[in-house]
Design an enzyme around this catalytic site. Structure first.
Site, short mmCIF file in Angstrom:
data_model
loop_
_atom_site.label_atom_id
_atom_site.label_comp_id
_atom_site.label_asym_id
_atom_site.label_seq_id
_atom_site.Cartn_x
_atom_site.Cartn_y
_atom_site.Cartn_z
N TYR A 26 0.87 -1.43 0.00
CA TYR A 26 -0.09 0.04 -0.11
C TYR A 26 0.80 1.24 -0.03
CZ TYR A 26 -3.09 3.53 1.71
OH TYR A 26 -3.83 4.49 1.94
N GLU A 48 -11.51 5.88 5.25
CA GLU A 48 -10.91 6.55 6.41
C GLU A 48 -12.02 6.96 7.28
OE1 GLU A 48 -8.19 7.34 6.59
OE2 GLU A 48 -7.02 7.28 4.57
N TRP A 56 -5.44 1.65 10.17
CA TRP A 56 -5.43 1.41 8.77
C TRP A 56 -5.16 -0.16 8.58
CZ3 TRP A 56 -8.04 3.38 5.10
CH2 TRP A 56 -7.64 3.16 3.76
#
Length: 197
Positions: A26, A48, A56
């Site tokens: 990522y 988000e 995350w």
């Protein structure tokens, strides 16, 4: 991003992905890369929001499940979700089963469509806050990163005014980092230089 405050030597990478292959991919391929595709911008905005109070890493592991559950983040479809669909999402173990966040996603799809109506694309609207160009930061360590900025506060206020939810200034700043509105790779990271040029 949490737990790593160390400086990075040139040619290295940001320390926050640690040795997690999913996080590393990522970081290397997506984080900070300017995004101008509306569906992708919507996906990041929703993810988000779901991340609020979580890591995350948790969201990234469930990302494919989210895509499947939310029709590939098709905002046109999501805006039409009714009670039955929301209830089925609340039963889906592959995602974060939080009623407020799921209902917020539906509300955000509607607000997203209104922004597109007004500006043509959400991309045109959101990138206008940085005049279409990524802000180039020069942080040397993760400890230097702000959680939010005056600009993310401004964008957050505007989004809320337009009916968006789960768009506090910290969430908005994370969105800006993810979609390349700011280049927050630390100075020594190989991606910082790539995204600066």
């Amino acid at each position: 991003m949490n737990g790593f405050a160390g400086r990075v030597e040139p040619g290295q990478t940001c320390p926050w992905p640690s040795d997690d292959p999913l996080m590393m991919r990522y970081h290397d391929e997506e984080w900070g890369e300017p995004v101008h595709d509306d569906r992708k911008l919507f996906e990041f905005l929703i993810l988000e929001g779901f991340k609020a109070g979580l890591s995350w890493r948790t969201i990234l592991r469930k990302r494919e499940n989210f895509r499947k559950a939310f029709d590939g983040f098709d905002f046109n479809k999501i805006a039409k979700y009714g009670k039955r669909k929301i209830n089925s999402l609340l039963q889906d173990e592959g995602i974060i089963r939080n009623r407020l966040k799921i209902e917020g996603t539906v509300a955000n799809a509607g607000a997203f469509l209104r922004v597109r109506e007004e500006f043509g694309t959400f991309d045109r609207y959101i990138w206008s806050f940085v005049e279409g160009k990524p802000i180039q930061n020069n942080f040397k360590a993760l400890a230097d990163f702000p959680a939010k900025t005056a600009l993310s506060e401004l964008i957050s206020k505007d989004l809320k005014k337009r009916g968006f939810t789960f768009v506090g200034a910290t969430i908005v700043y994370a969105h800006m980092q993810a979609t390349g509105m700011v280049n927050d790779h630390v100075v020594g990271c190989f991606r910082h230089k790539e995204l600066k040029s």
